[in-house]
Design a protein around this motif. Structure first.
Motif: not given
Length: 212
Positions: A60-88
């Motif tokens: 659960v912790e890994a999913c939440a961490k990866a979700q937040a990390l990739v969301t931030e990376l996508l914003k830095l890449m200027t990807v338009a309004a990214p929505t990221v869902s996570a599952a183990w």
């Protein structure tokens, strides 16, 4: 008539000494120290031997961490309004992320390289500083899902061929994640075993009949 003086006889030139081959050294050659025998592969520590499956709380912790990390990376890449869902993903023991955005086609590109680079970076960042490495898959528009299904279908056809003629079947070269997918999916198959041959980008998966 004065007698003619006879020329003095020439001295015979001393013979040139022949070139002699160098004499072998009287000092005995040093004996080469015997090298230690290589450690058998079975006795060498392997990375997977040290792997410890994550607990439910850690997944659960890994999913939440990866979700937040990739969301931030996508914003830095200027990807338009990214929505990221996570599952183990229990079968592959990894975090599976799905990205939704109007820029999703740009993440796939021509051959999925942007997605592959993004998940490589996410896996690297997730694994640094932690005791257990955590793999991350980043998907968009079901790109990896379709690729994995195609690889599994090809492996099933290869298994059918092996079952008919009893000879090994070699698939086309594929990356490590796809080979791992086939290994894990068919690890408990009663009639075949999977392995890998080759190096680098030419490394391919081999399916062989199981010895009985």
């Amino acid at each position: 008539v004065a007698p003619v003086a006879k020329p003095a006889p020439r001295r015979a030139s001393a013979p040139r000494p022949e070139t002699l081959a160098p004499k072998p050294s009287a000092r005995p050659a040093a004996k080469e120290k015997p090298r230690p025998a290589p450690t058998p592969a079975a006795a060498q520590p392997r990375r997977e031997d040290a792997y410890k499956p994550l607990t439910p709380a850690q997944t659960v912790e890994a999913c939440a961490k990866a979700q937040a990390l990739v969301t931030e990376l996508l914003k830095l890449m200027t990807v338009a309004a990214p929505t990221v869902s996570a599952a183990w993903d229990k079968d592959m023991e990894r975090v599976k992320l799905v990205v939704e955005s109007q820029d999703a086609p740009l993440l796939i590109g021509r051959d999925g390289r942007p997605l592959e680079s993004l998940q490589f970076l996410a896996t690297l960042m997730m694994s640094r500083g932690g005791e257990t490495p955590v793999a991350v898959q980043v998907d968009a528009l079901s790109y990896w899902e379709k690729r994995e299904q195609a690889v599994l279908d090809e492996a099933r056809r290869a298994i059918a061929a092996v079952m008919v003629d009893g000879r090994p079947y070699r698939l086309e070269p594929m990356d490590a994640s796809m080979r791992r997918l086939v290994h894990r999916t068919f690890s408990s198959h009663p009639d075949i075993v999977t392995g890998s041959e080759g190096e680098g980008p030419w490394r391919k998966l081999v399916i062989r009949p199981k010895k009985k």
